[in-house]
Write a protein that holds these residues in place. Structure first.
Motif, PDB file in Angstrom:
ATOM      1  N   UNK A 109      23.219  -2.042   7.743  1.00  0.00           N
ATOM      2  CA  UNK A 109      23.324  -2.931   8.601  1.00  0.00           C
ATOM      3  C   UNK A 109      22.465  -2.873   9.699  1.00  0.00           C
ATOM      4  N   UNK A 110      21.301  -2.026   9.870  1.00  0.00           N
ATOM      5  CA  UNK A 110      20.418  -2.138  10.841  1.00  0.00           C
ATOM      6  C   UNK A 110      19.489  -3.375  10.912  1.00  0.00           C
ATOM      7  N   UNK A 111      19.133  -3.971  11.800  1.00  0.00           N
ATOM      8  CA  UNK A 111      18.534  -5.400  12.045  1.00  0.00           C
ATOM      9  C   UNK A 111      16.953  -5.088  12.069  1.00  0.00           C
ATOM     10  N   UNK A 112      16.375  -5.573  10.969  1.00  0.00           N
ATOM     11  CA  UNK A 112      14.790  -5.480  11.304  1.00  0.00           C
ATOM     12  C   UNK A 112      14.250  -6.826  11.319  1.00  0.00           C
ATOM     13  N   UNK A 113      13.021  -6.995  12.003  1.00  0.00           N
ATOM     14  CA  UNK A 113      12.258  -8.279  12.125  1.00  0.00           C
ATOM     15  C   UNK A 113      10.725  -8.043  11.856  1.00  0.00           C
ATOM     16  N   UNK A 114      10.232  -8.935  11.578  1.00  0.00           N
ATOM     17  CA  UNK A 114       8.711  -8.576  11.516  1.00  0.00           C
ATOM     18  C   UNK A 114       8.072  -9.203  12.681  1.00  0.00           C
ATOM     19  N   UNK A 115       6.712  -8.700  13.025  1.00  0.00           N
ATOM     20  CA  UNK A 115       5.820  -9.133  13.773  1.00  0.00           C
ATOM     21  C   UNK A 115       4.432  -9.192  13.319  1.00  0.00           C
ATOM     22  N   UNK A 116       3.587 -10.338  13.781  1.00  0.00           N
ATOM     23  CA  UNK A 116       2.410 -10.252  12.881  1.00  0.00           C
ATOM     24  C   UNK A 116       1.355  -9.573  13.458  1.00  0.00           C
ATOM     25  N   UNK A 117       0.356  -9.152  12.266  1.00  0.00           N
ATOM     26  CA  UNK A 117      -0.758  -8.289  12.785  1.00  0.00           C
ATOM     27  C   UNK A 117      -1.985  -9.527  12.633  1.00  0.00           C
ATOM     28  N   UNK A 118      -2.787  -9.728  13.706  1.00  0.00           N
ATOM     29  CA  UNK A 118      -3.842 -10.558  13.555  1.00  0.00           C
ATOM     30  C   UNK A 118      -4.855 -10.093  12.674  1.00  0.00           C
ATOM     31  N   UNK A 119      -5.309  -8.934  12.821  1.00  0.00           N
ATOM     32  CA  UNK A 119      -6.162  -8.254  11.742  1.00  0.00           C
ATOM     33  C   UNK A 119      -6.105  -7.088  11.461  1.00  0.00           C
ATOM     34  N   UNK A 120      -6.290  -6.717  10.101  1.00  0.00           N
ATOM     35  CA  UNK A 120      -5.951  -5.272   9.635  1.00  0.00           C
ATOM     36  C   UNK A 120      -7.231  -4.885   8.897  1.00  0.00           C
ATOM     37  N   UNK A 121      -7.740  -3.667   9.606  1.00  0.00           N
ATOM     38  CA  UNK A 121      -8.965  -3.034   9.146  1.00  0.00           C
ATOM     39  C   UNK A 121      -8.871  -1.891   8.509  1.00  0.00           C
ATOM     40  N   UNK A 122      -9.636  -1.696   7.366  1.00  0.00           N
ATOM     41  CA  UNK A 122      -9.139  -0.443   6.556  1.00  0.00           C
ATOM     42  C   UNK A 122     -10.518   0.575   6.844  1.00  0.00           C
ATOM     43  N   UNK A 123     -10.140   1.637   6.953  1.00  0.00           N
ATOM     44  CA  UNK A 123     -11.108   2.608   7.201  1.00  0.00           C
ATOM     45  C   UNK A 123     -11.141   3.704   6.015  1.00  0.00           C
ATOM     46  N   UNK A 124     -10.727   3.507   5.018  1.00  0.00           N
ATOM     47  CA  UNK A 124     -10.255   4.334   3.922  1.00  0.00           C
ATOM     48  C   UNK A 124     -11.248   4.701   3.089  1.00  0.00           C
ATOM     49  N   UNK A 125     -12.710   4.041   2.823  1.00  0.00           N
ATOM     50  CA  UNK A 125     -13.722   4.146   2.293  1.00  0.00           C
ATOM     51  C   UNK A 125     -14.921   3.994   2.843  1.00  0.00           C
ATOM     52  N   UNK A 126     -15.966   4.822   2.573  1.00  0.00           N
ATOM     53  CA  UNK A 126     -17.193   4.598   3.502  1.00  0.00           C
ATOM     54  C   UNK A 126     -17.532   3.164   3.638  1.00  0.00           C
ATOM     55  N   UNK A 127     -17.633   2.425   2.527  1.00  0.00           N
ATOM     56  CA  UNK A 127     -18.045   0.809   2.645  1.00  0.00           C
ATOM     57  C   UNK A 127     -17.065   0.279   3.610  1.00  0.00           C
ATOM     58  N   UNK A 128     -15.680   0.368   3.524  1.00  0.00           N
ATOM     59  CA  UNK A 128     -14.882  -0.446   4.274  1.00  0.00           C
ATOM     60  C   UNK A 128     -14.949   0.247   5.858  1.00  0.00           C
ATOM     61  N   UNK A 129     -15.199   1.532   6.054  1.00  0.00           N
ATOM     62  CA  UNK A 129     -15.365   1.937   7.137  1.00  0.00           C
ATOM     63  C   UNK A 129     -16.622   1.583   7.956  1.00  0.00           C
ATOM     64  N   UNK A 130     -17.728   1.212   7.153  1.00  0.00           N
ATOM     65  CA  UNK A 130     -18.973   0.706   7.851  1.00  0.00           C
ATOM     66  C   UNK A 130     -18.644  -1.059   8.116  1.00  0.00           C
ATOM     67  N   UNK A 131     -17.979  -1.681   7.330  1.00  0.00           N
ATOM     68  CA  UNK A 131     -17.207  -2.935   7.462  1.00  0.00           C
ATOM     69  C   UNK A 131     -16.655  -3.130   8.718  1.00  0.00           C
ATOM     70  N   UNK A 132     -15.798  -2.064   8.848  1.00  0.00           N
ATOM     71  CA  UNK A 132     -14.821  -1.958  10.196  1.00  0.00           C
ATOM     72  C   UNK A 132     -15.635  -1.530  11.463  1.00  0.00           C
ATOM     73  N   UNK A 133     -16.461  -0.758  11.317  1.00  0.00           N
ATOM     74  CA  UNK A 133     -17.501  -0.482  12.416  1.00  0.00           C
ATOM     75  C   UNK A 133     -17.959  -1.654  12.890  1.00  0.00           C
ATOM     76  N   UNK A 134     -18.551  -2.629  12.030  1.00  0.00           N
ATOM     77  CA  UNK A 134     -19.160  -3.911  12.535  1.00  0.00           C
ATOM     78  C   UNK A 134     -18.371  -4.772  13.529  1.00  0.00           C
ATOM     79  N   UNK A 135     -17.012  -4.864  12.966  1.00  0.00           N
ATOM     80  CA  UNK A 135     -16.043  -5.632  13.858  1.00  0.00           C
ATOM     81  C   UNK A 135     -15.685  -4.795  15.168  1.00  0.00           C
TER      82      UNK A 135
END
Length: 308
Positions: A206-232
């Motif tokens: 019975x606990x109430x949960x709502x959502x809230x939006x994330x405008x941007x979600x950035x991955x740091x989990x792989x070397x190539x995605x970390x480099x992409x996130x670095x540029x942002x």
């Protein structure tokens, strides 16, 4: 409010870099991953930030000792991780029933309005709309915007709101109750004590949960995605206009650390140079260069440069 940051993972997909540092201390955009997360959450003025650490926990402790501006911090060990739910359970003894709790996973960066949580009346899960929900855990909502179900990697469409790893819990007593039940009865999904399962128990109770939006979600989990996130992230932390070096061209955005020496180089765009780096006759772009690196007579693109 208190904050729990689970950071016990080994970051195996980022080896060999995580052979030297825990994932949350990897540099990106002129800061560490954990700096970006903690500084964003600090606007909520938490009473305490609790780090659930395991792999290279001593490095976490050493780093926190250099961060008195973060206020009250605590390291809780999870040396044999049994899942995210178990990690949160280890932090809950330091959170009072009825005391709001913000949980943020320590391995991704995001752009989201956390300030709205000061006025939240219900539990809140931050979500991000994705094109392929089959890869994620998703939140199913009703016409009132309340979460009715959490579904892990649905193979048929139920929702496109992926759960990103930011959880605001007002019903901390119910979270404690759910996790105690799961741990005492060894209730697992995919071999682990899952936080999502505990949240689903709370919804069913019975606990109430709502959502809230994330405008941007950035991955740091792989070397190539970390480099992409670095540029942002460099667009938020570009200090390149403050520096001039002989024979050197700096193309923003870049972040230049302390005591960096550059001679006859072209730096950028999208380069993070750590403290005490020395570069001569180097052309480099789209890179993260760790502190204390020395480079000469080379062209480097799209790499993490680290002696490890």
């Amino acid at each position: 409010m208190k904050i729990i940051l689970p950071i016990a993972g080994k970051g195996v997909r980022l080896r060999p870099y995580t052979n030297e540092l825990p994932k949350c201390l990897l540099p990106v955009g002129g800061k560490t991953i954990i700096d970006w997360i903690v500084e964003d959450a600090d606007r909520l003025t938490p009473k305490e930030t609790i780090f659930i650490a395991g792999y290279k926990a001593e490095k976490i402790q050493e780093y926190l000792e250099k961060k008195p501006e973060w206020g009250n911090t605590r390291v809780v060990l999870q040396m044999n991780p049994q899942g995210l739910g178990e990690a949160i359970a280890r932090g809950l003894p330091y959170v009072n029933d009825g005391e709001p709790l913000l949980i943020i996973l320590g391995d991704t960066l995001f752009e989201a309005d956390l300030a709205q949580l000061e006025f939240a009346e219900d539990n809140v899960l931050y979500t991000y709309k994705v094109s392929d929900p089959r890869r994620f855990g998703v939140a199913v909502t009703n016409e009132k915007g309340e979460i009715t179900e959490l579904v892990e990697k649905p193979q048929t469409y139920v929702s496109d709101e992926a759960i990103v790893g930011i959880y605001y819990i007002k019903d901390t007593a119910e979270l404690r109750k759910a996790l105690r039940k799961m741990i005492s009865k060894d209730i697992r999904s995919n071999g682990e004590i899952q936080l999502t399962d505990a949240l689903q128990m709370m919804i069913e109770a019975g606990c109430k949960f709502k959502t809230a939006p994330v405008e941007r979600w950035l991955d740091c989990g792989l070397p190539e995605t970390l480099i992409d996130t670095n540029s942002i992230m460099l667009n938020k932390n570009d200090n390149s206009a403050n520096f001039h070096f002989p024979g050197t061209k700096i193309i923003p955005p870049c972040h230049i650390g302390k005591n960096v020496k550059l001679e006859n180089c072209t730096i950028g765009p999208n380069v993070d140079l750590g403290d005490n780096c020395s570069l001569r006759f180097v052309n480099i772009k789209n890179c993260v260069v760790w502190a204390n690196e020395s480079l000469s007579f080379t062209l480097i693109e799209n790499q993490i440069v680290a002696s490890c």
